[in-house]
Structure formats: structure tokens, C-alpha cells
Enzyme design. Structure first.
Site, PDB file in Angstrom:
ATOM      1  CG  ASN A 103      33.616 -35.557 -23.325  1.00 43.43           C
ATOM      2  OD1 ASN A 103      34.081 -34.459 -23.652  1.00 43.43           O
ATOM      3  ND2 ASN A 103      32.321 -35.789 -23.248  1.00 43.43           N
TER       4      ASN A 103
ATOM      5  CD  GLU B 195      27.348 -38.614 -26.663  1.00 42.33           C
ATOM      6  OE1 GLU B 195      26.902 -38.679 -25.498  1.00 42.33           O
ATOM      7  OE2 GLU B 195      27.512 -37.550 -27.260  1.00 42.33           O
TER       8      GLU B 195
ATOM      9  CG  HIS C   5      23.680 -33.986 -28.934  1.00 45.51           C
ATOM     10  ND1 HIS C   5      22.568 -33.186 -28.808  1.00 45.51           N
ATOM     11  CD2 HIS C   5      24.418 -33.786 -27.818  1.00 45.51           C
ATOM     12  CE1 HIS C   5      22.624 -32.520 -27.672  1.00 45.51           C
ATOM     13  NE2 HIS C   5      23.739 -32.863 -27.056  1.00 45.51           N
TER      14      HIS C   5
ATOM     15  NE  ARG D 113      31.362 -34.504 -27.172  1.00 50.10           N
ATOM     16  CZ  ARG D 113      30.753 -33.558 -26.518  1.00 50.10           C
ATOM     17  NH1 ARG D 113      31.209 -33.168 -25.345  1.00 50.10           N
ATOM     18  NH2 ARG D 113      29.696 -32.981 -27.012  1.00 50.10           N
TER      19      ARG D 113
ATOM     20  NE  ARG E 222      22.765 -25.687 -24.355  1.00 54.30           N
ATOM     21  CZ  ARG E 222      23.343 -26.773 -24.827  1.00 54.30           C
ATOM     22  NH1 ARG E 222      23.299 -27.059 -26.110  1.00 54.30           N
ATOM     23  NH2 ARG E 222      23.972 -27.600 -24.030  1.00 54.30           N
TER      24      ARG E 222
END
Ligand code: AMP
Length: 394
Positions: free
Chosen positions: A7, A379, A177, A88, A236
Site C-alpha cells: 500500500n 485488505e 474501501h 492496493r 470529513r
């Protein structure tokens, strides 16, 4: 078979090395502050942890040192043991609906789509190029965050705006996601021992998204063109009235990207609490009587409940709800507050079973109409699995 999941961020590179014979992690770690003063790395292996400061000029330096260390520390005996590298990747627009073997075309597309993920896509390219430089013949696979959501239908992914914005500029819902939601769906399929079920996957961490899944496929998801939409998050805002942007631009003399920056970095839990983006801090402050922290928590819970309720109707009922990511896996009070509000849907949780962190657990009662699970997301494993599958089918 040994596979590395990568990642890559703009100044970081996170890795996990898997032994795919039993899907175990042999080593994992993080290279940080790449290209910035004070760069360092951490490698965890065999119950040990190596931390070192080292100059990392670019991502290739990080990959070079990673591979050297894997050999020096006897984690592998030769680079030939690494069968593949999975990356990723964040934004594949509507071109990529599943993982792909990395080619020049994939790299060009990542660059082409960078307007949609300006921080992430260029960083993903840096990670790929670094491996190409250091291990030129390695087999590499790209796993897009957006791919899982490509099964959404037109009614779901279109915004009610001039159609030409979609046709000419690609303005639509993409969702993020996806690798995490797909991992959750595959784990639920194993737990329920079937492939046909209706699932609401709640990935709630610093960023957060909720996805409605039918028979393993995404039906709708809360994030949109960018990861700013959907539920309220750490920093956010999630969904807001877009007119707020021009109103605040006028009031504060800011331009549009400055206000968008406020919505990305100074809103959510941080914005309302005026204190922290971290749920642990918020909960601690509530205990000390902080009313703004309480307001932030309640708004956060409300936004999650609203999406679950919406997706319950969209799916025509639901078999399972899953909590995952930082808050979902670890916050006992947030799970409790969300589930209490879902009582009208027949959701009941057992408070003793809910008293866990970070392990696969069914927290609903026997008579709950919906099964509720905590499932730690993975992930990195999903990326390694996709890489293995491409290797086996090449
Ligand atoms: P993630 O983005 O998935 O790494 O999640 C990070 C977020 O998880 C942090 O910002 C915290 O708000 C939250 N978190 C982690 N541990 C806990 C905990 N024990 N209780 C509440 N929130 C937690």
C-alpha cells in the site's frame, strides 16, 4: 507461494509478506517519511520488531531496503521466493471492475485518472515503479478500491445533475474501501456457509463507508465521486448541502478548493467537537462532561444509522450487519449506540458478546432478526489472494 501486499502512499510504503499456503503473515511493516527528513522503517517478523532511521530518497530506496532486510533477517533466503506483488490501487474509474495484472496500460490509466484521487493514484504509481526498478521481472497485480462497486446500477451511481457531467467528465458515484467490503462479504459467506445473503458492511475508521451487498455484489455504497461523501467521518463531513460551499467561500473569502479542504480535513468529529478526530478522545471527553464531544458522537451515530436504515429498505431486509475498521472493530459504545437505534428493524445485540475488540464475533442475540458481527478487515490478505489467483490462472 509467497506474496507481498503493498500500500504505497505519497511518502510511505506499507507491506505485508504472506505465506499463501496458510495465508499467514511472515513479516509486515512500514517505510515512512520517504523523501522527507527523518525517514525510517519498521519491520515486524517472528514476534520481533526492527525499527531503524535510514535515508529514503524515494520509493525505490524503500523497496531496495525492504528486500535486503527480508534476506538479512532470514525471513526469506532469496528473492526468488517472492512469487508476486499485489498493489492496493485507489481509483480505476469505471474501467476496472476487478483486479488486473499490472501493465503499462494500467499505469497510464492510474495517471489519467489522477484528478479523481490526486493524493493516491500518483503514489500508487510510485509504488509500482519502485518494484519495476528493483525487481524488474516480478509478477504484479493491481487491486482497485473502486472495483467492487462497479456492480451498482445506473439509478444508483448517477447523480441527479446535468447528464453531460457524467458523459463528458465521468461525474458519478464510484465508491471506495471496495477491497475491505469484498473481504467482509467473503468472510460472511464463510460464516453463514452460503453465497446468497443480504449484507450491510459498515467500514468505520478514520474514513468510513457503508455498503449494501446482495449475494456478494455491491448494490450501493455511501462514498461517491470522492471519499468525501457518505457518513460523517473523523475529519470529513460526509454528505452536506453543496450550497454550503459557495456560502462559506463568500463569508470567509476562500476559494472552492480551500473550502473542500475544510470539509476533508477540519470537519466530521474534529469539526463538531473542536477537539479531536479520534473516537477514543471523543468518548473520553464525553465522560468528562464535554457537550460538543457528545454532539459529535451523536451526529456520527445518527449518520451511520441513517445509511443502515436506507440500505435495509434497498435490500428488502437484511441477513447480516458487520462492523469493521478502527471504530467498528474496537469501539464497544459506538456499536451499542448504533444497534440500540436499529431495534425497530429487529436488531438486538448481547452486551456481553459486544464486549470485545478486534476479533470475529457474532454480537447479536439468538432472537435478533438480523445477525450482527464484528469482523476485523484484512485488505492486505485480499490483495494477496487476488495476486495468487492471477498467478495461478496466468
Ligand atoms: P482506521 O482508519 O480503520 O485505522 O481507524 C482509526 C480510528 O479508529 C481512530 O481514529 C479511532 O477513532 C478509532 N479507534 C481505534 N481504536 C479505538 C477504540 N478502542 N475505541 C474507539 N475508537 C477506536
Amino acid at each position: 507461494m509467497k506474496i507481498i501486499s503493498i500500500n504505497a502512499g505519497s511518502s510511505s510504503l506499507k507491506f505485508s509478506l504472506f505465506d499463501m499456503s496458510n495465508e499467514s503473515v511472515i513479516a509486515s511493516g512500514l517505510f515512512e517519511r520517504i523523501g522527507i527528513e527523518g525517514s525510517c522503517y519498521t519491520i515486524k517478523y517472528n514476534g520481533e520488531k526492527l525499527e531503524q532511521e535510514v535515508e529514503l530518497v524515494d520509493h525505490s530506496d524503500a523497496v531496495r531496503i525492504l528486500l535486503e532486510k527480508l534476506i538479512d533477517l532470514n525471513i526469506i533466503s532469496s528473492l526468488d521466493e517472492i512469487d508476486g506483488v499485489g498493489h492496493r490501487l485507489v481509483h480505476g474509474k469505471d474501467k476496472y471492475s476487478s483486479s488486473v495484472v499490472i501493465t503499462d496500460e494500467v499505469i497510464e490509466d492510474l495517471e489519467k485518472f489522477k484528478d479523481f484521487a490526486p493524493l493516491h493514484n500518483p503514489a500508487n504509481v510510485l509504488g509500482i515503479r519502485a518494484f519495476q526498478e528493483v525487481l524488474p521481472n516480478i509478477f504484479m497485480v493491481g487491486v482497485f478500491d473502486t472495483a467492487f462497486h462497479q456492480t451498482m446500477d445506473e439509478v444508483t451511481y448517477l447523480y441527479p445533475v446535468p447528464y453531460s457531467w457524467y458523459k463528458d467528465y465521468g461525474v458519478r458515484k464510484y465508491g471506495f474501501h471496495g477491497t475491505s467490503h469484498r473481504y467482509i462479504a467473503s468472510t460472511v459467506a464463510k460464516l453463514l456457509n452460503k453465497n446468497e445473503f443480504r449484507l450491510i458492511s459498515c467500514h468505520i475508521g478514520n474514513g468510513g463507508s457503508i455498503t449494501a451487498i446482495r449475494d456478494g455484489k455491491c448494490v450501493d455504497t455511501s462514498m461517491g465521486l470522492t471519499p468525501l461523501a457518505g457518513i460523517m467521518m473523523g475529519t470529513r463531513s460526509g454528505d452536506i448541502d453543496p450550497s454550503i460551499i459557495t456560502y462559506v467561500m463568500e463569508k470567509e473569502g476562500k476559494n472552492a478548493s480551500e473550502v473542500i479542504d475544510d470539509l476533508n480535513k477540519r470537519s466530521g468529529l474534529l469539526g463538531l467537537s473542536e477537539y479531536s478526530h479520534d473516537m477514543r478522545d471523543i468518548l473520553e471527553h464525553i465522560d468528562e462532561g464535554d457537550e460538543k464531544a457528545l454532539l459529535a458522537r451523536d451526529k456520527y451515530v445518527r449518520s451511520i444509522v441513517n445509511y443502515i436504515a436506507q440500505y435495509y429498505l434497498l435490500l428488502g431486509g437484511v441477513d447480516a450487519i458487520v462492523f469493521t475498521a478502527g471504530v467498528g472493530e474496537n469501539s464497544i459504545p459506538i456499536r451499542k449506540l448504533v444497534c440500540e437505534k436499529l431495534l425497530p428493524l429487529g436488531v438486538k445485540i448481547d452486551l456481553d458478546k459486544n464486549n470485545i475488540r478486534g476479533e470475529i464475533t457474532k454480537i447479536s442475540t439468538e432472537d435478533s432478526k438480523v445477525a450482527v458481527y464484528v469482523i476485523p478487515t484484512d485488505e492486505e490478505l485480499m490483495i494477496a489472494r487476488d495476486t495468487l489467483s492471477k498467478l495461478e490462472n496466468r
